[in-house]
Structure formats: C-alpha cells, structure tokens
Design a protein around this motif. Structure first.
Motif, PDB file in Angstrom:
ATOM      1  N   ALA A   1      -4.574 -46.734 -16.822  1.00  0.00           N
ATOM      2  CA  ALA A   1      -4.210 -45.790 -17.889  1.00  0.00           C
ATOM      3  C   ALA A   1      -3.374 -46.485 -18.964  1.00  0.00           C
ATOM      4  O   ALA A   1      -3.167 -45.925 -20.045  1.00  0.00           O
ATOM      5  CB  ALA A   1      -3.423 -44.628 -17.292  1.00  0.00           C
TER       6      ALA A   1
ATOM      7  N   GLN B   1       5.627 -47.464 -20.485  1.00  0.00           N
ATOM      8  CA  GLN B   1       4.707 -47.446 -21.643  1.00  0.00           C
ATOM      9  C   GLN B   1       5.327 -46.642 -22.796  1.00  0.00           C
ATOM     10  O   GLN B   1       5.278 -47.048 -23.953  1.00  0.00           O
ATOM     11  CB  GLN B   1       3.369 -46.834 -21.223  1.00  0.00           C
ATOM     12  CG  GLN B   1       2.364 -46.736 -22.353  1.00  0.00           C
ATOM     13  CD  GLN B   1       1.003 -46.271 -21.866  1.00  0.00           C
ATOM     14  OE1 GLN B   1       0.376 -46.915 -21.026  1.00  0.00           O
ATOM     15  NE2 GLN B   1       0.553 -45.157 -22.373  1.00  0.00           N
TER      16      GLN B   1
ATOM     17  N   PHE C   1       0.448 -55.170 -10.331  1.00  0.00           N
ATOM     18  CA  PHE C   1       0.740 -54.839 -11.735  1.00  0.00           C
ATOM     19  C   PHE C   1       1.501 -53.498 -11.814  1.00  0.00           C
ATOM     20  O   PHE C   1       2.600 -53.432 -12.374  1.00  0.00           O
ATOM     21  CB  PHE C   1      -0.590 -54.763 -12.500  1.00  0.00           C
ATOM     22  CG  PHE C   1      -0.494 -54.383 -13.948  1.00  0.00           C
ATOM     23  CD1 PHE C   1      -0.050 -55.294 -14.891  1.00  0.00           C
ATOM     24  CD2 PHE C   1      -0.878 -53.114 -14.383  1.00  0.00           C
ATOM     25  CE1 PHE C   1       0.021 -54.958 -16.240  1.00  0.00           C
ATOM     26  CE2 PHE C   1      -0.820 -52.766 -15.723  1.00  0.00           C
ATOM     27  CZ  PHE C   1      -0.371 -53.692 -16.654  1.00  0.00           C
TER      28      PHE C   1
ATOM     29  N   GLY D   1      -0.774 -50.498  -5.600  1.00  0.00           N
ATOM     30  CA  GLY D   1      -0.910 -51.377  -4.443  1.00  0.00           C
ATOM     31  C   GLY D   1      -1.737 -52.625  -4.714  1.00  0.00           C
ATOM     32  O   GLY D   1      -1.690 -53.569  -3.933  1.00  0.00           O
TER      33      GLY D   1
ATOM     34  N   SER E   1      -3.491 -51.002  -9.693  1.00  0.00           N
ATOM     35  CA  SER E   1      -2.857 -49.775  -9.193  1.00  0.00           C
ATOM     36  C   SER E   1      -1.464 -50.109  -8.682  1.00  0.00           C
ATOM     37  O   SER E   1      -0.949 -51.196  -8.938  1.00  0.00           O
ATOM     38  CB  SER E   1      -3.714 -49.177  -8.074  1.00  0.00           C
ATOM     39  OG  SER E   1      -3.659 -50.014  -6.949  1.00  0.00           O
TER      40      SER E   1
ATOM     41  N   PHE F   1       5.765 -52.351 -12.740  1.00  0.00           N
ATOM     42  CA  PHE F   1       6.253 -51.318 -13.658  1.00  0.00           C
ATOM     43  C   PHE F   1       7.213 -50.375 -12.921  1.00  0.00           C
ATOM     44  O   PHE F   1       8.245 -49.978 -13.447  1.00  0.00           O
ATOM     45  CB  PHE F   1       5.087 -50.513 -14.252  1.00  0.00           C
ATOM     46  CG  PHE F   1       4.381 -51.199 -15.392  1.00  0.00           C
ATOM     47  CD1 PHE F   1       3.597 -52.328 -15.187  1.00  0.00           C
ATOM     48  CD2 PHE F   1       4.500 -50.725 -16.694  1.00  0.00           C
ATOM     49  CE1 PHE F   1       2.957 -52.969 -16.237  1.00  0.00           C
ATOM     50  CE2 PHE F   1       3.867 -51.354 -17.755  1.00  0.00           C
ATOM     51  CZ  PHE F   1       3.087 -52.475 -17.526  1.00  0.00           C
ATOM     52  N   ASP F   2       6.844 -50.031 -11.671  1.00  0.00           N
ATOM     53  CA  ASP F   2       7.701 -49.130 -10.882  1.00  0.00           C
ATOM     54  C   ASP F   2       9.060 -49.768 -10.625  1.00  0.00           C
ATOM     55  O   ASP F   2      10.096 -49.102 -10.684  1.00  0.00           O
ATOM     56  CB  ASP F   2       7.025 -48.801  -9.537  1.00  0.00           C
ATOM     57  CG  ASP F   2       5.739 -48.005  -9.730  1.00  0.00           C
ATOM     58  OD1 ASP F   2       5.630 -47.299 -10.748  1.00  0.00           O
ATOM     59  OD2 ASP F   2       4.848 -48.102  -8.871  1.00  0.00           O
TER      60      ASP F   2
ATOM     61  N   ASP G   1      -5.065 -41.892  -7.835  1.00  0.00           N
ATOM     62  CA  ASP G   1      -5.702 -41.519  -6.572  1.00  0.00           C
ATOM     63  C   ASP G   1      -6.228 -40.085  -6.585  1.00  0.00           C
ATOM     64  O   ASP G   1      -5.523 -39.165  -7.015  1.00  0.00           O
ATOM     65  CB  ASP G   1      -4.686 -41.681  -5.427  1.00  0.00           C
ATOM     66  CG  ASP G   1      -4.317 -43.130  -5.220  1.00  0.00           C
ATOM     67  OD1 ASP G   1      -4.983 -44.001  -5.805  1.00  0.00           O
ATOM     68  OD2 ASP G   1      -3.365 -43.388  -4.461  1.00  0.00           O
TER      69      ASP G   1
ATOM     70  N   PRO H   1       3.905 -44.918 -16.689  1.00  0.00           N
ATOM     71  CA  PRO H   1       3.899 -44.079 -17.902  1.00  0.00           C
ATOM     72  C   PRO H   1       5.242 -44.112 -18.643  1.00  0.00           C
ATOM     73  O   PRO H   1       5.271 -44.074 -19.876  1.00  0.00           O
ATOM     74  CB  PRO H   1       3.619 -42.671 -17.371  1.00  0.00           C
ATOM     75  CG  PRO H   1       3.059 -42.863 -16.008  1.00  0.00           C
ATOM     76  CD  PRO H   1       3.604 -44.155 -15.478  1.00  0.00           C
TER      77      PRO H   1
ATOM     78  N   GLU I   1       3.056 -51.827  -9.469  1.00  0.00           N
ATOM     79  CA  GLU I   1       4.308 -51.911  -8.714  1.00  0.00           C
ATOM     80  C   GLU I   1       5.412 -52.555  -9.563  1.00  0.00           C
ATOM     81  O   GLU I   1       6.578 -52.145  -9.493  1.00  0.00           O
ATOM     82  CB  GLU I   1       4.035 -52.778  -7.481  1.00  0.00           C
ATOM     83  CG  GLU I   1       5.090 -52.797  -6.427  1.00  0.00           C
ATOM     84  CD  GLU I   1       4.656 -53.711  -5.264  1.00  0.00           C
ATOM     85  OE1 GLU I   1       3.569 -54.342  -5.325  1.00  0.00           O
ATOM     86  OE2 GLU I   1       5.435 -53.791  -4.293  1.00  0.00           O
TER      87      GLU I   1
ATOM     88  N   PRO J   1       6.626 -42.345 -11.226  1.00  0.00           N
ATOM     89  CA  PRO J   1       6.135 -43.711 -11.339  1.00  0.00           C
ATOM     90  C   PRO J   1       6.542 -44.365 -12.661  1.00  0.00           C
ATOM     91  O   PRO J   1       6.620 -43.701 -13.687  1.00  0.00           O
ATOM     92  CB  PRO J   1       4.615 -43.539 -11.261  1.00  0.00           C
ATOM     93  CG  PRO J   1       4.356 -42.151 -11.754  1.00  0.00           C
ATOM     94  CD  PRO J   1       5.574 -41.341 -11.410  1.00  0.00           C
TER      95      PRO J   1
ATOM     96  N   GLY K   1      -4.822 -46.494 -11.012  1.00  0.00           N
ATOM     97  CA  GLY K   1      -3.804 -45.724 -11.723  1.00  0.00           C
ATOM     98  C   GLY K   1      -3.250 -46.423 -12.952  1.00  0.00           C
ATOM     99  O   GLY K   1      -3.024 -45.800 -13.990  1.00  0.00           O
TER     100      GLY K   1
HETATM  101  O1  KG4 Z   1      -4.038 -45.792  -8.309  1.00  0.00           O
HETATM  102  P1  KG4 Z   1      -2.692 -45.157  -8.221  1.00  0.00           P
HETATM  103  O2  KG4 Z   1      -2.552 -43.711  -8.554  1.00  0.00           O
HETATM  104  O3  KG4 Z   1      -2.088 -45.320  -6.796  1.00  0.00           O
HETATM  105  C1  KG4 Z   1      -2.302 -46.435  -6.010  1.00  0.00           C
HETATM  106  O4  KG4 Z   1      -3.368 -46.522  -5.350  1.00  0.00           O
HETATM  107  O5  KG4 Z   1      -1.392 -47.290  -6.029  1.00  0.00           O
HETATM  108  O6  KG4 Z   1      -1.719 -46.032  -9.169  1.00  0.00           O
HETATM  109  C2  KG4 Z   1      -0.382 -45.706  -9.352  1.00  0.00           C
HETATM  110  C3  KG4 Z   1       0.293 -46.864 -10.066  1.00  0.00           C
HETATM  111  C4  KG4 Z   1       1.810 -46.757 -10.140  1.00  0.00           C
HETATM  112  O7  KG4 Z   1       2.372 -48.008  -9.791  1.00  0.00           O
HETATM  113  C5  KG4 Z   1       2.076 -46.431 -11.601  1.00  0.00           C
HETATM  114  O8  KG4 Z   1       3.334 -46.879 -12.083  1.00  0.00           O
HETATM  115  C6  KG4 Z   1       0.944 -47.157 -12.274  1.00  0.00           C
HETATM  116  O9  KG4 Z   1      -0.164 -46.950 -11.434  1.00  0.00           O
HETATM  117  N1  KG4 Z   1       0.672 -46.634 -13.635  1.00  0.00           N
HETATM  118  C7  KG4 Z   1       0.808 -47.376 -14.758  1.00  0.00           C
HETATM  119  C8  KG4 Z   1       0.519 -46.503 -15.844  1.00  0.00           C
HETATM  120  N2  KG4 Z   1       0.210 -45.278 -15.329  1.00  0.00           N
HETATM  121  C9  KG4 Z   1       0.306 -45.384 -13.982  1.00  0.00           C
HETATM  122  N3  KG4 Z   1       1.159 -48.650 -14.925  1.00  0.00           N
HETATM  123  C10 KG4 Z   1       1.231 -49.118 -16.189  1.00  0.00           C
HETATM  124  N4  KG4 Z   1       0.978 -48.349 -17.266  1.00  0.00           N
HETATM  125  C11 KG4 Z   1       0.624 -47.051 -17.150  1.00  0.00           C
HETATM  126  N5  KG4 Z   1       0.388 -46.315 -18.223  1.00  0.00           N
END
Ligand code: KG4
Ligand code: ZN
Length: 331
Positions: free
Chosen positions: A269, A179, A157, A133, A131, A161-162, A298, A176, A159, A173, A266
């Motif tokens: 995906a 990707q 992981f 975090g 996610s 990407f962010d 979340d 997506p 973060e 974020p 998150g």
């Molecule tokens: O679980 P989540 O909604 O929130 C937390 O608990 O952190 O995860 C959000 C994270 C963000 O860093 C976002 O960039 C990442 O998940 N995320 C991805 C993808 N979709 C969302 N990271 C890589 N590839 C994706 N397709």
C-alpha cells in the motif's frame, strides 16, 4: 462454494467464494490493530484470544451458505503458531460437522492470489511480497511452481516501519503512519545508509537501517526531539527503505526484465514504493499488477481464491495431517 479462514496474525477473516466463477460471495475481516497499538506491535497471546471472539462472530453470518459448501480452506503457514491454531481448530470442526474436505493454504500464496480475486490468473509473474513478516521476490510460474529468488536476512520492510514508528511512539501499524508523517518531512534531512549497497547479491536486510534510525532518534532526543524532527526522520527513513528495494529490483530487471511484475502484501500500500516501481516497470516495458488496496493486507478472500485452484486439483488434507508452521523454507 468454499469457506476460507485467515488468522495468521492480527486479522480475523472469513470469506465464501464460488468455485465455478471465482465470485466473492461473502467477505468479512475484523482487525485487531487498535488492541495491539498500545504495545507497539502484535502480542501473539492477545491476538489468539481476540480470534477466539471474532471468528465465531463472523462465522454466524455465514450459516445460510453451509449447505452449499464443498470445502473448508484455512491458512496453516506461515504465521504465529497460537493464532494459526485458532483458524485451524474452527476449520477442522467445520470439515467434520459438514463432512466436506479440508484445504491447507500457504499464506504467501494467498498474498500472490490477492491479485486474482474474481479474476483469472496471470503467469508467469515476478512478485514482490512486502508485508509485516516478509520481504521477498518470488518467481511465480503457476500455483505449484513458485520459487523465492530473494528474501530478507533479518527484519522485513513492513516490520521496519512498525519498529521506527514504535521508536517515535507513533503507534501500530507503523506503515500508514510513517507514510503520513513523511509527507510533512524533508527526506534529505538525514543520510541513512542504504542497506547492502555494495553487495552484488539480490537480498534484503533492514536491521542495520533500523539501528541507524534508532541512533539518530536517540541523538535528537538529547537535544529535544521536535515534531518537525519526527516528520524528517520518517521521510528520510522511508526514502532509504524504498531505495534499498529499488536498488535490488533494478539489478534484477537489468539481468532479465520480467514480462509481468506485481507488488502484494500489506506494505504494498506504500505510495512511495508503488510510484518508484511504476517508473521502473515503465522503463522496462513490464506490465505492472497491483492488488486492490482492500486486499493488500491479510484477508480470507485471497485464501479462498487460492483454495479454488487447490480444490480443482483435489489438493485436500486430512484432519489428522494438517498442522501449523510458523516459517516456510520455500513456497
Ligand atoms: O500483509 P499484512 O497485513 O500482514 C502481514 O502478513 O504481515 O502487512 C502488514 C504490514 C505492517 O508491517 C504495516 O506496517 C505494513 O504492512 N504497511 C505499510 C503500509 N501499510 C501497511 N508499510 C509501509 N507503508 C505503508 N503504507
Ligand atoms: Zn500477510
């Protein structure tokens, strides 16, 4: 029925779940991605203020269920202190006014139970949580017996990407977007180093990769960063970020291949990651479980699903004892 509240980061969400048959009766989530996008990441104080607006709005829609509620569940850890507090304040007020018990839910267990929404639990299940975090491998034996067997020493992981997205001014974020950009890029253009490749330990690190990408972008900017460069950076970064996870997972599977494996959170995906893990599980005859895409990020439905199990064992907490925790050492 249980009413559950999630506000650990930038999603305000409330769910109502039936205790007996685990059915999700009501579920709503208001995301703040747009508001944080301009800053390239979540701004905690802004997030808290937006929860103050969103949570009561959602709660109003749940009033008809109030007489049937048996407990109030709320995420209390881990997460941003100021945003967790907003959910907690609402949960406490509801627990007092409706005179029903309070259940404190671990957000990470929530992500794991996103696999079991409206379903029975599956144990044991080795779970990769990716996610914004967290990047963790968790050995899940039961609700009360979960052990973190690997985690990230620095960035997560999602973060990473962010942060790469922020470096390229692509928005938040990043997951997506990166990707999407990767689909148009050549993943072999830049040779970023796979983190901890030589280390025998199963653990993760993303800060080195992030810095390697930063240096590459700075170099390209000097020469004039083209749109195709951006696509190629994204594709090369994504390939390396996933390769790191896969290298460690292969090590784990080689030691002892799990019967059941799951990816949650998150960032689960991510299609590239999903495909690679699907192939690994096939090779080892491991059954792979994924949570539905709508429950990857979340949400309060996953919190409600954990709460059912905590309710059954009367795992309640008093209003004076409940507090928020930004980090958890263990499950
Ligand atoms: O679980 P989540 O909604 O929130 C937390 O608990 O952190 O995860 C959000 C994270 C963000 O860093 C976002 O960039 C990442 O998940 N995320 C991805 C993808 N979709 C969302 N990271 C890589 N590839 C994706 N397709
Ligand atoms: Zn989360």
């Amino acid at each position: 029925m249980i009413l559950s509240i999630e506000s650990s980061c930038d999603d305000s969400s409330i769910a109502i779940t039936n205790i007996e048959d685990k059915k999700l009766i009501y579920h709503k989530k208001i995301s703040q991605e747009l508001q944080h996008s301009v800053y390239g990441g979540v701004v905690p104080e802004l997030a808290a203020r937006l929860h103050v607006e969103a949570l009561p709005k959602i709660l109003q829609e749940c009033e008809e269920y109030f007489p049937k509620l048996k407990a109030i569940a709320v995420t209390n850890a881990p997460g941003l202190a100021v945003t967790l507090m907003e959910g907690l304040t609402m949960a406490k007020a509801l627990s007092i006014s409706l005179d029903i018990p309070l259940i404190a839910v671990n957000h990470l267990k929530g992500h794991i139970y996103s696999l079991f929404i409206e379903k029975d639990e599956i144990f044991p299940i080795t779970t990769l949580l990716v996610s914004g975090g967290h990047t963790q491998i968790i050995d899940v034996q039961s609700l009360e017996n979960m052990k973190i067997i690997a985690s990230s020493m620095d960035d997560s992981f999602g973060e990473s990407f962010d942060k790469v997205s922020k470096m390229l001014n692509l928005g938040y974020p990043g997951g997506p977007i990166i990707q999407e950009y990767s689909l148009k890029g050549d993943e072999n253009t830049f040779d970023f180093p796979v983190p901890l490749r030589q280390s025998p330990k199963i653990e993760f690190s993303y800060s080195g990769l992030k810095n390697a990408v930063r240096l590459q972008i700075e170099k390209l900017e000097k020469e004039g960063l083209s749109q195709q460069d951006k696509y190629d950076v994204c594709a090369s970064f994504q390939k390396t970020a996933v390769a790191h996870i896969m290298q460690k997972l292969k090590k784990l599977f080689k030691q002892k291949s799990p019967k059941n494996f799951a990816i949650v959170g998150g960032a689960s995906a991510n299609i590239y990651l999903r495909n690679e893990i699907e192939n690994l599980c096939k090779k080892y005859n491991t059954k792979l479980y994924l949570s539905e895409l709508k429950y990857c990020s979340d949400n309060a439905a996953m919190i409600g699903r954990v709460a059912i199990e905590q309710y059954k064992i009367k795992d309640f907490i008093s209003i004076k004892d409940i507090g928020v925790q930004t980090r958890l050492k263990d499950m």
